[in-house]
Scaffold this active site. Structure first.
Site, PDB file in Angstrom:
ATOM      1  N   GLU A   1       0.818  -1.217   0.000  1.00  0.00           N
ATOM      2  CA  GLU A   1       0.000   0.000   0.000  1.00  0.00           C
ATOM      3  C   GLU A   1       0.855   1.272   0.000  1.00  0.00           C
ATOM      4  O   GLU A   1       0.615   2.198   0.754  1.00  0.00           O
ATOM      5  CB  GLU A   1      -0.946   0.001   1.204  1.00  0.00           C
ATOM      6  CG  GLU A   1      -1.905  -1.162   1.198  1.00  0.00           C
ATOM      7  CD  GLU A   1      -2.944  -1.117   2.315  1.00  0.00           C
ATOM      8  OE1 GLU A   1      -4.075  -1.525   2.050  1.00  0.00           O
ATOM      9  OE2 GLU A   1      -2.613  -0.679   3.435  1.00  0.00           O
TER      10      GLU A   1
ATOM     11  N   ASP B   1      -8.241  -9.322   4.487  1.00  0.00           N
ATOM     12  CA  ASP B   1      -8.005  -8.145   5.318  1.00  0.00           C
ATOM     13  C   ASP B   1      -9.024  -7.979   6.441  1.00  0.00           C
ATOM     14  O   ASP B   1      -9.918  -7.142   6.338  1.00  0.00           O
ATOM     15  CB  ASP B   1      -8.030  -6.883   4.442  1.00  0.00           C
ATOM     16  CG  ASP B   1      -7.570  -5.664   5.205  1.00  0.00           C
ATOM     17  OD1 ASP B   1      -7.088  -5.832   6.335  1.00  0.00           O
ATOM     18  OD2 ASP B   1      -7.688  -4.543   4.663  1.00  0.00           O
TER      19      ASP B   1
ATOM     20  N   GLU C   1     -12.543  -2.391  12.411  1.00  0.00           N
ATOM     21  CA  GLU C   1     -12.553  -1.660  11.142  1.00  0.00           C
ATOM     22  C   GLU C   1     -13.696  -2.097  10.226  1.00  0.00           C
ATOM     23  O   GLU C   1     -14.349  -1.264   9.602  1.00  0.00           O
ATOM     24  CB  GLU C   1     -11.209  -1.873  10.441  1.00  0.00           C
ATOM     25  CG  GLU C   1     -11.148  -1.255   9.060  1.00  0.00           C
ATOM     26  CD  GLU C   1      -9.779  -1.386   8.408  1.00  0.00           C
ATOM     27  OE1 GLU C   1      -8.857  -1.913   9.042  1.00  0.00           O
ATOM     28  OE2 GLU C   1      -9.655  -0.945   7.247  1.00  0.00           O
TER      29      GLU C   1
HETATM   30  C1  BDP Z   1      -6.157  -2.241   6.177  1.00  0.00           C
HETATM   31  C2  BDP Z   1      -6.463  -0.895   6.718  1.00  0.00           C
HETATM   32  C3  BDP Z   1      -5.331   0.073   6.575  1.00  0.00           C
HETATM   33  C4  BDP Z   1      -4.055  -0.556   7.096  1.00  0.00           C
HETATM   34  C5  BDP Z   1      -3.804  -1.866   6.423  1.00  0.00           C
HETATM   35  C6  BDP Z   1      -2.635  -2.615   7.041  1.00  0.00           C
HETATM   36  O1  BDP Z   1      -7.602  -0.400   6.050  1.00  0.00           O
HETATM   37  O2  BDP Z   1      -5.664   1.237   7.282  1.00  0.00           O
HETATM   38  O3  BDP Z   1      -2.985   0.297   6.918  1.00  0.00           O
HETATM   39  O4  BDP Z   1      -4.909  -2.711   6.572  1.00  0.00           O
HETATM   40  O5  BDP Z   1      -2.897  -3.523   7.822  1.00  0.00           O
HETATM   41  O6  BDP Z   1      -7.099  -3.098   6.731  1.00  0.00           O
HETATM   42  O7  BDP Z   1      -1.491  -2.317   6.762  1.00  0.00           O
END
Ligand code: BDP
Length: 697
Positions: free
Chosen positions: A285, A358, A386
């Site tokens: 990401e 996730d 989340e």
């Molecule tokens: C996702 C979240 C994000 C996190 C990412 C992570 O939306 O905010 O940075 O995982 O775990 O679920 O790195």
């Protein structure tokens, strides 16, 4: 650096004055968590060991709350007994706590007090406890600017810009009894369930974390947490040598980069001699990582691990690589890491999210578990909700983690691998924030508690833990009332699964990871889209991950688990649309067609939300008024949201398959257009922060 003010504390006095003024205003703001009231207790407590800051805390805790007979605490090394293990023996009214370490005595003291509150400390008895995971960590996704990523309970408890005192440290504002023990609620809460480490900042880490100024702040936290057996860890940004160190590159093979990390490690250990180590999100990401320089995860992890190794520190390298190269993101972690097995230094642990996508309301376990034979792995749970209604919805996650442990231990070499690993660890992404009650939803405190208990003992079942938490948090409830809360907790996660994404659907969110959006087909990435995950059309629905016709995710699992998932006849309904694309008429194991089953589940989720409202309403008068109203309001929001989820999702699927709704389904009350436009909004209800409560007072 000045714009970033990491104010730890102002003055002890200011805080205490504020607290005393506040003492009579609120009956219960939830700030004590499950720790119970301290008060008049006068048991005789003896210690046959060197007294340390940790034994002092154990003594204070017992002195302020233990109402039974004399307690003796002894440090005794026993061969084969883990450092954190302890034994509590009660005989003829006398209590003996023994452990190989002072921290084990503290754990024993907390357990003894818990048993007392649960009315389980009577008569002669012996309790022997030893943790399964040695390293039991909270990961705080807290940013240096004071925000908390995916935090729904206010601001960061560690970092901020406003200058308000933070939640831990020597002058905690929540101490309404002027009792020094309450100054350290965070640390006490963690230690009381055996949590022994905290990553103080977000995995999307600011390079500034490693500046000397911020490290000095981390040192202050380490000093406060140390006596409670909690080590401090930091999330680091792979580009730190460039951004903070001024180097031209962060390439792991570069000599200057290697030197920079070594010097940084030296500086950190100079400040924090028992520093735990680094957590790293790399090449995921948009985060920088070793692949930016044509290197591997192993090169990157070993660079940091090499620097920490002389001091005993570890590197937790995350397997959440959300830059998929395979069309099926569920396969990514295993594809990315399996071939690197054996290439990591022995102080590297690969940190793996429980599920392969996730933190969804329900996922099968990640196929990477058990796949690495020569590299340690650790699960990462998400305590913050989340994807499960955030702080608005009740979702007790003990049941989700119980499901994870029961499946992963049956079908992968999880336990054996953990036990042979040099570092046997587990982490949970914290749900803590500056709200007075710490977790936003008052009942979400149970998730923090449950994480600690399961990290200690993954064989504990969710119901036992729910019973414990309810007894400790609401000790004055009658048996029936107690059972009502436990019943709500135990059904809550399944209710969320039902009204958000049942029978294996996943990632059906429209916005903010909160609202329904099964129809959503606009995003910067295809694999972030609900339509990509549901693959729904006129004929059928589901994501084909089979070997026969799909992405062959099933082969990544053991033959026992993968085989069961591969065959549509043996794949349990709960994972059906995760592993299979089936026709709307496909018969589920329940005997209903997929279309009927979906209707049934969405309806059931809504019914369950309503039932939880009724159950909670029956507790009026038995639970503190403020907490009662708070939960009552959140349950209204939850029920309203469940209705939006049901109406929006089913109307969308109906627009594709043109099927009639079964009779048992309550007709929708929102049109699909309304659902699309009127995105359910997050954050309708928020509990006050500690600062707000204090201002009010
Ligand atoms: C996702 C979240 C994000 C996190 C990412 C992570 O939306 O905010 O940075 O995982 O775990 O679920 O790195």
């Amino acid at each position: 650096m000045n714009e970033m003010m990491f104010s730890l504390r102002k003055s002890v006095l200011t805080a205490l004055v504020a607290c005393c003024l506040a003492a009579n205003c609120h009956a219960d703001d939830g700030s004590r968590l499950w720790l119970g009231k301290t008060g008049a207790a006068n048991a005789q407590i003896t210690l046959t060991a060197k007294s340390t800051a940790t034994t002092d805390i154990a003594r204070r805790e017992l002195a302020s709350a233990w109402n039974g007979g004399a307690v003796s605490m002894t440090v005794k090394k026993v061969k084969g007994m883990k450092r954190d293990a302890y034994t509590i023996r009660i005989k003829d009214g006398k209590v003996a706590i023994t452990s190989p370490s002072d921290i084990g005595l503290l754990y024993g003291a907390y357990r003894l007090l818990q048993l007392q509150t649960m009315n389980a400390a009577g008569g002669d008895m012996e309790v022997k406890e030893s943790p399964f995971h040695d390293i039991r960590l909270l990961n705080h996704w807290d940013n240096l600017d004071g925000n908390s990523e995916r935090g729904y309970a206010g601001k960061s408890i560690f970092w901020n810009v406003s200058g308000f005192p933070k939640a831990i440290g020597s002058n905690e504002v929540k101490d309404i009894n002027n009792n020094p023990l309450n100054n350290d609620t965070y640390a006490r809460a963690c230690a009381s369930v055996g949590i022994n480490g905290a990553v103080l900042n977000n995995v999307n880490a600011s390079p500034k974390m490693l500046t000397t100024e911020v490290l000095q702040m981390a040192k202050q936290y380490a000093d406060v947490l140390r006596p409670y057996g909690i080590r401090v860890y930091l999330a680091v940004n792979f580009s730190s040598p460039v951004v903070v160190g001024g180097l031209a590159t962060a390439d792991p093979m570069d000599k200057d980069v290697q030197r920079w990390w070594k010097e940084k490690a030296k500086e950190i250990y100079g400040l924090i001699p028992d520093f735990g180590g680094f957590l790293v999100k790399a090449n995921s990401e948009g985060q920088p990582g070793p692949m930016d320089y044509g290197r591997t995860h192993a090169d990157g992890a070993n660079l940091l691990a090499g620097a920490l190794r002389p001091y005993g520190g570890i590197v937790m390298w995350r397997a959440f690589i959300n830059n998929p190269t395979d069309p099926d993101r569920a396969k990514q972690a295993r594809l990315e890491f399996e071939h690197l097995d054996g290439k990591f230094l022995d102080n590297v642990i690969i940190q793996v999210k429980n599920g392969p996508i996730d933190f969804q309301p329900r996922e099968p376990f990640n196929a990477l578990f058990g796949a690495l034979r020569q590299t340690a792995e650790m699960p990462e749970f998400q305590i913050t909700q989340e994807y499960l209604g955030q702080a608005n919805h009740l979702a007790y996650l003990g049941t989700m983690w119980e499901e994870f442990f029961s499946e992963v231990t049956q079908y992968a070499d999880y336990k054996a691998n953990q036990l042979k690993a040099k570092y046997n660890a587990i982490a949970g992404v914290a749900n803590t924030g500056t709200d007075a009650n710490w977790t936003g939803h008052p009942l979400a405190q149970s998730n923090w508690y449950a994480f600690g208990r399961m990290a200690w003992n993954p064989d504990l079942d969710a119901k036992t833990i729910a019973n414990e938490w309810v007894s400790l948090t609401f000790p004055s409830l009658s048996g029936k009332q107690h059972d009502t809360v436990v019943s709500m907790l135990m059904r809550s996660r399944e209710a969320v699964v039902d009204y958000e994404m049942p029978i294996g659907l996943t990632h059906q969110f429209g916005n903010s990871h909160y609202a329904p959006g099964a129809w959503d087909n606009r995003a910067i990435r295809r694999d972030w889209l609900p339509v990509f995950y549901n693959q729904a059309d006129a004929d059928g629905i589901g994501f084909d991950r089979t070997k026969a016709t799909g992405t062959d995710n099933t082969s990544q699992y053991s033959p026992a688990f993968g085989g069961m998932m591969e065959d549509v006849k043996t794949c349990p309904d709960k994972y059906l649309l995760w592993f299979h694309h089936v026709s709307w008429n496909h018969k589920c194991q329940t005997g209903r067609s997929v279309w009927e089953e979906l209707c049934y589940r969405y309806q059931n989720g809504l019914n369950e939300a309503r039932q939880m409202q009724r159950q909670w309403n029956s507790l009026e008068g038995a639970i503190d008024q403020d907490i009662f109203r708070d939960v009552q309001t959140r349950l209204m929001t939850q029920t309203r949201d469940a209705e939006w989820w049901k109406d929006g999702t089913l109307l969308y699927f109906q627009s594709l398959n043109k099927k009639a709704f079964p009779d048992f389904l309550e007709p929708p009350v929102h049109t699909l257009d309304e659902c699309k436009k009127n995105r359910v909004h997050v954050g309708l209800y928020r509990s006050p922060t500690r600062e707000e409560l204090n201002r009010e007072r």
